[in-house]
Design a protein around this motif. Structure first.
Motif, short mmCIF file in Angstrom:
data_model
loop_
_atom_site.label_atom_id
_atom_site.label_comp_id
_atom_site.label_asym_id
_atom_site.label_seq_id
_atom_site.Cartn_x
_atom_site.Cartn_y
_atom_site.Cartn_z
N UNK A 100 18.67 39.74 6.05
CA UNK A 100 19.53 40.86 5.67
C UNK A 100 20.12 40.63 4.28
N UNK A 101 20.48 39.39 3.97
CA UNK A 101 21.00 39.08 2.64
C UNK A 101 19.96 39.40 1.57
N UNK A 102 18.69 39.07 1.86
CA UNK A 102 17.61 39.39 0.92
C UNK A 102 17.47 40.90 0.74
N UNK A 103 17.57 41.65 1.83
CA UNK A 103 17.45 43.11 1.75
C UNK A 103 18.61 43.71 0.95
N UNK A 104 19.81 43.19 1.16
CA UNK A 104 20.97 43.69 0.42
C UNK A 104 20.86 43.35 -1.07
N UNK A 105 20.35 42.15 -1.37
CA UNK A 105 20.16 41.76 -2.78
C UNK A 105 19.15 42.68 -3.45
N UNK A 106 18.13 43.07 -2.71
CA UNK A 106 17.13 44.01 -3.24
C UNK A 106 17.77 45.35 -3.58
N UNK A 107 18.62 45.83 -2.69
CA UNK A 107 19.27 47.12 -2.93
C UNK A 107 20.19 47.06 -4.15
N UNK A 108 20.91 45.94 -4.28
CA UNK A 108 21.80 45.81 -5.44
C UNK A 108 21.00 45.79 -6.74
N UNK A 109 19.88 45.08 -6.72
CA UNK A 109 19.09 44.97 -7.95
C UNK A 109 18.42 46.29 -8.31
N UNK A 110 17.93 47.01 -7.31
CA UNK A 110 17.25 48.28 -7.59
C UNK A 110 18.25 49.40 -7.84
N UNK A 111 19.44 49.30 -7.24
CA UNK A 111 20.47 50.30 -7.49
C UNK A 111 20.21 51.65 -6.84
N UNK B 226 21.14 33.48 -17.01
CA UNK B 226 20.53 34.82 -17.05
C UNK B 226 20.71 35.59 -15.75
N UNK B 227 21.42 35.01 -14.78
CA UNK B 227 21.68 35.76 -13.56
C UNK B 227 21.72 34.91 -12.31
N UNK B 228 22.06 35.57 -11.20
CA UNK B 228 22.12 34.92 -9.89
C UNK B 228 21.12 35.60 -8.97
N UNK B 229 20.36 34.78 -8.24
CA UNK B 229 19.32 35.31 -7.38
C UNK B 229 19.40 34.69 -5.98
N UNK B 230 19.09 35.49 -4.99
CA UNK B 230 18.89 34.98 -3.64
C UNK B 230 17.40 34.75 -3.46
N UNK B 231 17.04 33.58 -2.94
CA UNK B 231 15.63 33.26 -2.71
C UNK B 231 15.39 33.09 -1.21
N UNK B 232 14.33 33.69 -0.73
CA UNK B 232 13.90 33.53 0.66
C UNK B 232 12.42 33.17 0.65
N UNK B 233 12.10 31.99 1.18
CA UNK B 233 10.72 31.53 1.23
C UNK B 233 10.27 31.46 2.69
N UNK B 234 9.01 31.79 2.91
CA UNK B 234 8.43 31.77 4.26
C UNK B 234 7.17 30.93 4.20
N UNK B 235 7.04 29.98 5.12
CA UNK B 235 5.85 29.14 5.10
C UNK B 235 5.70 28.36 6.39
N UNK C 111 4.08 30.53 1.98
CA UNK C 111 3.15 31.65 2.08
C UNK C 111 3.70 32.92 1.44
N UNK C 112 5.02 33.02 1.32
CA UNK C 112 5.63 34.20 0.70
C UNK C 112 6.97 33.80 0.11
N UNK C 113 7.30 34.38 -1.03
CA UNK C 113 8.57 34.12 -1.71
C UNK C 113 9.18 35.46 -2.09
N UNK C 114 10.47 35.61 -1.79
CA UNK C 114 11.19 36.83 -2.16
C UNK C 114 12.40 36.43 -3.00
N UNK C 115 12.45 36.96 -4.21
CA UNK C 115 13.58 36.74 -5.10
C UNK C 115 14.39 38.03 -5.13
N UNK C 116 15.61 37.96 -4.63
CA UNK C 116 16.42 39.18 -4.44
C UNK C 116 15.64 40.23 -3.66
N UNK C 117 14.93 39.78 -2.65
CA UNK C 117 14.20 40.70 -1.79
C UNK C 117 12.92 41.25 -2.39
#
Length: 313
Positions: free
Chosen positions: A117-128, A230-239, A254-260
């Protein structure tokens, strides 16, 4: 156009459902514990009495008491009663252990949902808000550019330090139920992770904070916050853990999400940085010196490890 709030709303429903299941199991666990303690008290008292009586009875046997038959009969009766107590305690303890496991599994799943959920919220903040394809591609490009700086100077060095702390795996893992097996518990793994982890590069200071692994039977998830000038990022890795040698295993992402937002773990530069550095490498020889192989298995909440000794000549 996409609706970026959909994923967060979906995750929130998942969180709420999990919280409801957790709330439902809490009174069950409390009741099972109370039943166990209620049964354990009288049984313990009878065990103490039996222990004292048995000592006196054996003394009578050795001294040649005339009531030998009665002594033996009483001992057999007490033994049957104790067996019944032990069986009842084992059943109550089994029920309690099952509920505790269910509660622990639900809580760990709830914690993992928080990370997603934190990754999803970070995505929304970044995309606006809702974005079109071109705007999404621009956001992906910006994230990828910063990831190119964060990965070699912060992400990989963090895992190198974590790997150094896992070289003495015998100090982190605990013996399993079966002889010769070990468990690396999720909580124990997270305790050895460097937090915060900092690195200095030209142009400023980088930091990685709040690192945490979520060990599941299907995948190992990792999340943290990375910060630079240059900024703050949430990272979520799956493997998953993969074999890196007869006695070695390592974390394969297997997958990496930076700010979702996804970045490509198959990129040649990522492959070179990550997999050549053997992320989270573990060697069974630290558990069993001279081991020639190590079996392993991912489970909810822990890694099962079984180093194998050389065959006897």
């Amino acid at each position: 156009m996409e609706e970026p709030t959909y994923s967060t709303a979906f995750l929130r429903r998942q969180v709420e459902q999990t919280e409801q299941r957790l709330a439902a199991v809490v009174p069950e666990v409390a009741e099972a514990r109370a039943l166990y303690e209620e049964a354990a008290g009288p049984a313990a008292a009878r065990l103490q009495f039996y222990d004292a009586y048995a000592g006196q009875a054996f003394g009578s046997l050795w001294s040649g008491a005339e009531d030998l038959v009665d002594v033996l009969a009483n001992l057999r009766l007490m033994a049957r009663l104790i067996q019944q107590d032990v069986a009842a305690l084992e059943e109550t303890a089994r029920r309690y252990a099952q509920l505790r496991l269910k509660q622990d599994t639900l809580q760990r799943y709830r914690d993992l949902l928080d990370a997603v959920e934190t990754a999803a919220q970070a995505r929304e903040r970044r995309l606006g808000g809702a974005v079109n394809r071109d705007e999404l591609q621009l956001a992906l490009y910006d994230v990828a550019e910063d990831w190119e700086r964060l990965r070699p100077h912060l992400f990989v060095p963090f895992f190198q330090e974590a790997g150094r702390r896992l070289q003495r795996l015998d100090r982190v893992a605990v013996p399993g139920r079966e002889p010769g097996t070990w468990h690396l518990e999720e909580d124990a793994l997270n305790r050895v992770l460097p937090d915060p982890f900092t690195a200095r590069v030209e142009g400023g200071r980088l930091s990685l904070t709040g690192p945490r692994f979520y060990l599941r039977a299907d995948h190992l998830y990792f999340d943290a916050v990375m910060e630079g000038a240059f900024g703050t990022y949430h990272v979520l890795a799956v493997g998953q853990m993969e074999r890196a040698g007869p006695t070695r295993i390592q974390y394969r992402i297997e997958a990496i999400y930076i700010d979702g937002l996804p970045v490509d773990p198959g990129d040649p530069d990522v492959q070179a940085d990550i997999y050549q550095n053997s992320l989270l490498a573990m060697d069974g020889r630290s558990l069993l010196p001279g081991a020639v192989a190590m079996r392993y298995e991912q489970n909810n909440g822990y890694l099962w490890l079984a180093p194998e000794p050389p065959e006897a000549n």
